[in-house]
Design an enzyme around this catalytic site. Structure first.
Site, PDB file in Angstrom:
ATOM      1  N   CYS A  95       0.835  -1.210   0.000  1.00 49.76           N
ATOM      2  CA  CYS A  95       0.000   0.000   0.000  1.00 49.76           C
ATOM      3  C   CYS A  95       0.864   1.253   0.000  1.00 49.76           C
ATOM      4  O   CYS A  95       2.085   1.182   0.141  1.00 49.76           O
ATOM      5  CB  CYS A  95      -0.913  -0.007   1.221  1.00 49.76           C
ATOM      6  SG  CYS A  95      -2.176  -1.291   1.106  1.00 49.76           S
ATOM      7  N   CYS A 176      -4.471   0.862  -2.438  1.00 45.33           N
ATOM      8  CA  CYS A 176      -4.777   0.902  -1.011  1.00 45.33           C
ATOM      9  C   CYS A 176      -3.857   1.891  -0.304  1.00 45.33           C
ATOM     10  O   CYS A 176      -2.828   2.293  -0.855  1.00 45.33           O
ATOM     11  CB  CYS A 176      -4.637  -0.493  -0.409  1.00 45.33           C
ATOM     12  SG  CYS A 176      -3.076  -1.291  -0.799  1.00 45.33           S
TER      13      CYS A 176
END
Ligand code: ZNA
Length: 275
Positions: A95, A176
């Site tokens: 992420c 993300c």
């Protein structure tokens, strides 16, 4: 570039020689010459040197790609036709590194060179393999058409557009943490709902997976400055993000982005003041 121009010129000349047989025919460049070697070479480069921890079957990927393209008419290759190919190249990533862009392709290449922790679609296997390539099928024939391909706008399901749509969708679904979007403040509609970012990626970002959307607007050194975090279409983007429950930040002409532009034009008056 010169080579592409030459290929384009050849098809224009071929058009004249066939006396008007081109009217209503697809326009634009044909399939990139040597596409099979380029795609396979990039795939082997990716799995061997760029990302050696990954395991993909480059031959199977090529077969699935070729099947998607040559089994349909050149304007009928939908996103779903690439499903088999994308199944061959699953990808995940840490992420906080996802970088999206729209109308800033040239700049993004320089930016990712100095900020390698960012991850763009062009760093995925699919993006890496197909970046800057063109392809389509011959009419009534199962081979690639190397002399001309339709424009994106001429097809409902353009083979190149459909692949990028599917790749962009997958990429956005994966995103993300804190993600970044780089937009061009020197043009109108820096954020366009018709762009791949506005029509595909934005709709597939998941507010439960994405912590912050960090918008970065950059204008050319010579201007103009048409849009910014508080002006123009970027306000529409912020509005959409808010309505979907995303948290966001927005910065205009962040220093590091200007410095990057100044590396290429150190003599520019703006850069002299920076020094
Ligand atoms: N690497 C690519 O060629 C590519 C990447 C193509 C399409 C989409 N993407 C993804 S979507 C990219 O990683 C960004 O995250 C997103 C940018 O897409 P966008 O918002 O539509 O931005 P853009 O600047 O309008 O288009 C992106 C690129 O697509 C351009 O630089 C061209 O290479 C290509 N493109 C766009 N419109 C056309 C086109 N190629 C041929 N005909 C067109 N009409």
């Amino acid at each position: 570039m010169k080579f592409r121009a030459a290929v384009g010129m050849t098809s224009v000349i071929a058009c004249f020689l066939t006396l008007g047989a081109c009217s209503g025919r697809p326009r634009g460049f044909g399939t990139t010459p040597n596409i099979k070697h380029i795609v396979m070479g990039r795939c082997f480069n990716y799995i061997t040197l760029v990302n050696p921890s990954t395991r993909y079957d480059c031959e199977a990927i090529w077969r699935a790609f070729e099947e998607a393209v040559v089994k349909q008419n050149s304007c009928d290759v939908a996103m779903e036709h690439y499903r088999h190919m994308f199944r061959e190249m699953p990808q995940t990533r840490a992420c906080d590194r996802f970088l999206f862009w729209s109308k800033t392709k040239k700049f993004i290449q320089d930016y990712t060179a100095i900020a390698p922790h960012f991850w763009t679609l062009e760093d995925t296997l699919a993006g890496y393999m197909f970046n800057d390539l063109v392809w389509c099928r011959q009419q009534e024939n199962s081979g690639f058409n190397f002399s001309s391909c339709p424009e994106w706008s001429a097809c409902l399901h353009h083979p190149v557009h459909s692949l990028w749509r599917q790749a962009s969708k997958n990429f956005a679904e994966m995103a993300c943490g804190n993600i970044t979007v780089l937009l061009n403040g020197s043009i109108e509609n820096a954020f366009s709902k018709n762009s791949m970012f506005g029509s595909v990626e934005l709709d597939h970002l998941n507010p439960e997976r994405v912590n912050y959307v960090n918008i970065r607007v950059v204008t050319n050194l010579d201007g103009p400055s048409r849009e910014s975090c508080s002006r123009g279409s970027i306000l529409d983007l912020i509005h959409i993000l808010q309505s979907r429950g995303f948290r966001w930040t927005c910065s205009d002409n962040e220093r590091i982005l200007k410095i990057l532009q100044c590396v290429q034009k150190p003599e520019h008056s703006w850069c002299r003041t920076l020094a």
